[in-house]
Write a protein that holds these residues in place. Structure first.
Motif, mmCIF file in Angstrom:
data_model
loop_
_atom_site.group_PDB
_atom_site.id
_atom_site.type_symbol
_atom_site.label_atom_id
_atom_site.label_comp_id
_atom_site.label_asym_id
_atom_site.label_seq_id
_atom_site.Cartn_x
_atom_site.Cartn_y
_atom_site.Cartn_z
ATOM 1 N N SER A 127 -44.557 -73.009 -30.942
ATOM 2 C CA SER A 127 -45.527 -72.424 -29.344
ATOM 3 C C SER A 127 -45.228 -74.174 -28.583
ATOM 4 O O SER A 127 -45.940 -74.306 -28.436
ATOM 5 C CB SER A 127 -46.255 -72.054 -29.121
ATOM 6 O OG SER A 127 -46.161 -70.820 -30.295
ATOM 7 N N LEU A 128 -44.784 -75.198 -28.620
ATOM 8 C CA LEU A 128 -44.394 -76.509 -28.312
ATOM 9 C C LEU A 128 -43.692 -76.426 -27.188
ATOM 10 O O LEU A 128 -42.993 -75.515 -27.047
ATOM 11 C CB LEU A 128 -43.589 -77.754 -29.528
ATOM 12 C CG LEU A 128 -44.050 -78.127 -30.686
ATOM 13 C CD1 LEU A 128 -43.061 -78.958 -31.707
ATOM 14 C CD2 LEU A 128 -44.990 -78.632 -30.521
ATOM 15 N N ASP A 129 -44.320 -77.063 -25.814
ATOM 16 C CA ASP A 129 -44.291 -76.463 -24.802
ATOM 17 C C ASP A 129 -43.551 -77.851 -23.814
ATOM 18 O O ASP A 129 -42.982 -78.187 -22.869
ATOM 19 C CB ASP A 129 -44.994 -76.644 -23.521
ATOM 20 C CG ASP A 129 -46.297 -76.821 -23.451
ATOM 21 O OD1 ASP A 129 -46.364 -77.999 -24.205
ATOM 22 O OD2 ASP A 129 -46.610 -76.453 -22.688
ATOM 23 N N ALA A 130 -43.392 -79.289 -25.026
ATOM 24 C CA ALA A 130 -42.800 -80.157 -25.061
ATOM 25 C C ALA A 130 -42.600 -81.199 -25.962
ATOM 26 O O ALA A 130 -43.574 -80.749 -26.612
ATOM 27 C CB ALA A 130 -43.891 -81.295 -24.087
ATOM 28 N N ALA A 131 -41.514 -81.563 -26.406
ATOM 29 C CA ALA A 131 -40.924 -82.883 -27.830
ATOM 30 C C ALA A 131 -40.844 -84.394 -26.806
ATOM 31 O O ALA A 131 -39.601 -84.586 -26.077
ATOM 32 C CB ALA A 131 -39.825 -82.382 -27.607
ATOM 33 N N LEU A 132 -41.171 -84.875 -27.222
ATOM 34 C CA LEU A 132 -41.146 -85.984 -26.878
ATOM 35 C C LEU A 132 -39.901 -86.481 -27.864
ATOM 36 O O LEU A 132 -40.628 -87.136 -28.559
ATOM 37 C CB LEU A 132 -43.394 -87.105 -27.084
ATOM 38 C CG LEU A 132 -43.917 -87.090 -25.999
ATOM 39 C CD1 LEU A 132 -45.079 -86.944 -26.556
ATOM 40 C CD2 LEU A 132 -43.949 -88.139 -24.898
ATOM 41 N N GLY A 133 -39.811 -88.135 -27.307
ATOM 42 C CA GLY A 133 -38.254 -88.703 -28.050
ATOM 43 C C GLY A 133 -38.634 -89.965 -27.434
ATOM 44 O O GLY A 133 -38.601 -90.288 -26.089
ATOM 45 N N GLY A 134 -37.696 -90.361 -28.932
ATOM 46 C CA GLY A 134 -37.802 -92.091 -28.744
ATOM 47 C C GLY A 134 -36.274 -92.999 -28.207
ATOM 48 O O GLY A 134 -35.789 -93.463 -27.841
ATOM 49 N N GLY A 135 -35.969 -91.604 -27.299
ATOM 50 C CA GLY A 135 -34.134 -91.326 -26.531
ATOM 51 C C GLY A 135 -34.046 -92.514 -25.164
ATOM 52 O O GLY A 135 -35.379 -92.862 -25.083
ATOM 53 N N ARG A 136 -33.546 -93.276 -25.750
ATOM 54 C CA ARG A 136 -32.852 -94.257 -23.856
ATOM 55 C C ARG A 136 -31.973 -94.116 -23.764
ATOM 56 O O ARG A 136 -30.962 -94.175 -24.423
ATOM 57 C CB ARG A 136 -33.149 -95.811 -25.143
ATOM 58 C CG ARG A 136 -34.429 -96.184 -26.157
ATOM 59 C CD ARG A 136 -34.864 -97.014 -26.583
ATOM 60 N NE ARG A 136 -32.775 -98.310 -26.858
ATOM 61 C CZ ARG A 136 -31.582 -98.470 -27.727
ATOM 62 N NH1 ARG A 136 -33.415 -97.983 -28.679
ATOM 63 N NH2 ARG A 136 -31.091 -98.673 -28.004
ATOM 64 N N ARG A 137 -31.764 -94.930 -22.531
ATOM 65 C CA ARG A 137 -30.539 -94.737 -21.060
ATOM 66 C C ARG A 137 -29.473 -95.600 -21.536
ATOM 67 O O ARG A 137 -28.371 -95.626 -21.485
ATOM 68 C CB ARG A 137 -31.421 -94.338 -20.253
ATOM 69 C CG ARG A 137 -32.006 -93.476 -19.584
ATOM 70 C CD ARG A 137 -33.112 -93.727 -18.687
ATOM 71 N NE ARG A 137 -32.780 -92.751 -17.610
ATOM 72 C CZ ARG A 137 -34.071 -92.712 -16.754
ATOM 73 N NH1 ARG A 137 -34.318 -94.099 -16.003
ATOM 74 N NH2 ARG A 137 -34.765 -92.055 -15.970
ATOM 75 N N ASP A 138 -29.880 -97.075 -23.063
ATOM 76 C CA ASP A 138 -28.989 -97.473 -22.929
ATOM 77 C C ASP A 138 -27.810 -97.030 -24.065
ATOM 78 O O ASP A 138 -27.224 -97.278 -24.504
ATOM 79 C CB ASP A 138 -30.110 -98.861 -23.201
ATOM 80 C CG ASP A 138 -30.151 -99.369 -24.936
ATOM 81 O OD1 ASP A 138 -30.511 -98.316 -25.098
ATOM 82 O OD2 ASP A 138 -29.903 -99.587 -24.972
ATOM 83 N N GLU A 139 -28.034 -96.249 -25.096
ATOM 84 C CA GLU A 139 -27.763 -96.021 -26.627
ATOM 85 C C GLU A 139 -26.563 -95.399 -25.815
ATOM 86 O O GLU A 139 -25.703 -95.472 -26.446
ATOM 87 C CB GLU A 139 -29.021 -94.601 -26.822
ATOM 88 C CG GLU A 139 -30.043 -95.268 -27.637
ATOM 89 C CD GLU A 139 -30.712 -93.736 -28.445
ATOM 90 O OE1 GLU A 139 -29.717 -93.126 -29.307
ATOM 91 O OE2 GLU A 139 -31.511 -93.620 -27.620
#
Lengths: 301, 424
Positions: A127-139
């Motif tokens: 029941s997670l409503d948000a998943a924090l990720g380490g994604g970066r826009r420069d990738e």
């Protein structure tokens, strides 16, 4: 008057902490995706700083393909012990056993794409409503258009053409039942920023990031570590090389680079001189021009 | 100083660009990236292959920024793309946006976090409608620094006359702008590299710096408001542990001014006062905090404070009202903004309901003319609007503080972000 200026790393840190706190405030049960890679280690460190002296309110969520470097799992378990967070592991093998995911076949088979299925199943079962990720826009080019707060519909899909405008520091995390958000506090960081921050904050990393000797084969332009999951075929000759990894993911598609960089200073110098992006070592991005966008639409990290 | 320690002194500049297919924006960004080594071999290889596949004659650097499949198919930028490069002095974040009028909302989004706007003018055509539109949007969003790059100087024989003509046209137009205080004109050729990274030898009449030097050195530190202390509370930290049993910290990001240990503060809306006992950045104790730092503030007294409240100084308080006057940019194609409409209102960490009491006028972003007869804002429209909120809001005018003077409007049913506004 005194000069009130922050360095670029201080500004990026302040921004990421702000986003982490917004996530805690706007969602009921947010989790932090934790792979044991450097970006997720930085995220966990920032979460520690954002809520000190309270514990980070985010459980760590690891989507495990089963094709791991043993060093990663060892590091993960020690890290979880140290920070005292809850660890949730979603196993790709479970999805395969349940029949919700089907293993790829052939010489380049990888479980990388299947992670999206397991991730969505884990988000639902926990029941997670948000998943924090380490994604970066420069990738990657598709990630350059990603929001800090990125909406996912009830099927976990990303609709890149219909994203919510994001202005100033005003994040809109409102959603309907069954939908969730991916949140990317490191959006504005580059690979170099991450390395410099690791150095500045003296953060410990898995040994895979530093040079070591390893048996490798060359496959489709990537140097893959020979393991139970990467078995040389008739035409591939394994050889021993001094290598390190710039990213750590599924062992079947994470390529090594020839490198003698043995500590953070040497890695920073190497990244500065590098002429290839870190995802250039990832076979999963090379499948087609829009490989990342296609995977992201399906719910990838 | 050794090179690997430089990063501890680097600062950050956020700038925005807007442009259409032919004005050389992609070429300019491509050149900045190329000459600062921000393009990598695998990226260059990938766009070389794509360019060939599309039948482009040259390597199409636009493919570097146009990341989405739909953008590549249509050959246009449809969203804001964030791009990064760095020199030993500064890290740069570019909000790269499309320039056509139907993408006004994207330009507004890109400009909302930028300190500088880079505006390209074709030396052959001078100041055109698009130049005015981009400048107006930059000004509307409170950008103080504009770098006007007079591009394609190679096509006008590197003549000073062409440069002077644009300078005069732009200066004349800029007298109508409110916020832009610093305009720099640089004659360049993005294609040939004149005055982009290195000084051009073709234009000795130009005594100013090349573009990159300007971007590296333009001083933006004083753009932030370090006068009016504002601390919107994001989250209350209560550890629930034996060790920190009585700890109550107010977490947030300083939105303006400077807070020091020992300062007297007032909590809004309750009006209670206390003194700052401690300022923390994780386990590190700070003497003072300023924008844009994210910190945790501890007070001497136990008073009730929660998310949405604001810590300020007793002798310098923000406006406190339910009636608001704002300029709004409308994003939604599905819904219009008109008198009587109700939305959710989000400003700093506060949320309220809001009613549109009046649409005063619509602004033509090309001519800057006000149209008082048109009482509806549709997608990409900008207008002046009167609002009434369901509870008091603490705010400063956007000109004085971007953080406490900005808000978004959210659809209570679809949850979409419908528009964004700047308080007057």
């Amino acid at each position: 008057m005194k000069n009130y200026n922050l360095t670029h790393l201080e500004q990026l840190e302040a921004e990421a902490i702000f986003v982490l706190r917004e996530t805690a405030a706007q969602f009921e049960r947010p989790g932090l995706l934790f792979s044991g890679g450097k970006d997720s280690i930085v995220m966990a460190h920032l979460a520690y700083k954002a809520f000190f002296p309270a514990k980070s309110p985010f459980p760590l969520v690891h989507v495990d393909t089963g094709h791991n470097f043993p060093e990663t799992i060892e590091f993960r378990d020690q890290f979880v012990d140290k920070v005292g967070s809850q660890l949730i592991v979603g196993l790709v093998q479970d999805s395969i056993d349940q029949g919700t995911a089907v293993e790829e076949t052939g010489p380049n088979a990888s479980r990388n794409a299947l992670q999206s299925i397991t991730l969505l199943e884990t988000i639902e079962s926990q029941s997670l409503d948000a998943a924090l990720g380490g994604g970066r826009r420069d990738e990657e080019k598709a990630r350059a258009k990603e929001r800090f707060f990125s909406h996912r519909d009830a099927f976990g899909q990303w609709d890149p053409k219909n994203q919510r405008p994001e202005l100033w520091n005003l994040f809109n995390g409102r959603k309907s039942q069954g939908e969730h958000f991916r949140v990317f506090p490191l959006s504005n960081w580059t690979e170099m920023d991450v390395w410099q921050y690791l150095k500045k904050e003296k953060i410990e990393l898995p040994s895979l990031y530093f040079s070591h000797e390893r048996e490798i084969i060359e496959r489709n332009g990537s140097l893959l570590a020979v393991s139970d999951f990467v078995i040389p075929n008739d035409k591939e000759t394994p050889r021993r090389e001094i290598v390190r990894f710039r990213t750590i993911g599924d062992a079947t598609c994470t390529g090594a680079v020839l490198s003698t960089a043995a500590n953070l200073d040497e890695v920073i110098a190497e990244v500065a001189a590098s002429r290839v992006t870190e995802r250039g070592t990832r076979a999963d991005d090379r499948r087609s021009e829009s490989a990342m966008e296609d995977r992201k639409k399906q719910g990838y990290f | 100083m050794s090179e690997d320690k430089n990063y501890l002194n680097m600062d950050l500049l956020r700038f925005t660009t807007a442009g259409s297919v032919d004005d050389g924006k992609s070429t300019l960004i491509g050149r900045l990236f190329h000459d600062t080594k921000a393009i990598f071999e695998d990226q260059l290889e990938a766009i070389e292959v794509s360019s060939k596949k599309r039948g482009d004659e040259h390597v199409n650097l636009a493919l570097l920024t146009d990341g989405l499949k739909a953008e590549r198919e249509q050959g246009i930028t449809i969203d804001v793309a964030y791009r990064y490069f760095a020199t030993p002095k500064r890290k740069f974040i570019i909000a790269d946006t499309p320039g056509h009028i139907q993408y006004t909302r994207n330009m507004v989004t890109g400009a909302s976090t930028a300190n500088l706007a880079l505006i390209l003018v074709d030396a052959r055509h001078g100041v055109v409608e698009q130049t005015k539109r981009h400048s107006f949007i930059a000004d509307l969003l409170g950008i103080k620094h504009v770098a006007v790059c007079i591009n394609k100087m190679d096509l006008v024989g590197y003549e000073e006359d062409a440069y002077i003509k644009v300078l005069e046209q732009f200066t004349d137009f800029a007298s109508r702008l409110e916020n832009v205080t610093d305009i720099t004109f640089i004659p360049i050729s993005a294609l040939k590299g004149d005055n982009v990274v290195d000084r051009s030898e073709n234009m000795n009449w130009y005594k100013g710096p090349p573009l990159l030097y300007h971007l590296e050195n333009v001083y933006v530190g004083s753009d932030f408001n370090h006068v009016d202390a504002r601390f919107p509370v994001q989250w209350v930290i209560r550890p629930h542990s034996d060790e920190h049993h009585d700890f109550r910290g107010f977490a947030g990001r300083v939105a303006g001014g400077v807070f020091k240990t020992g300062d007297e503060v007032t909590v809004l809306p309750s009006g209670f006062s206390s003194k700052i006992k401690k300022i923390l950045l994780a386990d590190q104790e700070l003497d003072e905090a300023f924008h844009p730092q994210s910190v945790t503030i501890l007070l001497e007294d136990e008073i009730d404070v929660s998310r949405g409240d604001m810590l300020v100084k007793p002798n310098n308080q923000p406006n406190n009202s339910q009636d608001l006057d704002a300029r709004i940019c409308w994003f939604s194609g599905a819904k219009k903004l008109k008198k009587g409409a109700k939305f959710l209102f989000r400003q700093t960490t506060k949320e309220a309901q809001v009613l549109v009491s009046e649409v005063r006028y619509k602004i033509d972003v090309n001519s800057l003319r006000k149209n008082e007869d048109d009482q509806e804002l549709g997608m990409n429209d900008i207008g002046r609007v009167a609002l009434r909120t369901s509870q008091p809001v603490f705010w400063d005018s956007y000109r004085r503080n971007r953080n406490t003077g900005s808000f978004i409007l959210v659809d209570p049913f679809t949850n979409e972000t419908l528009g964004a506004g700047m308080l007057r």
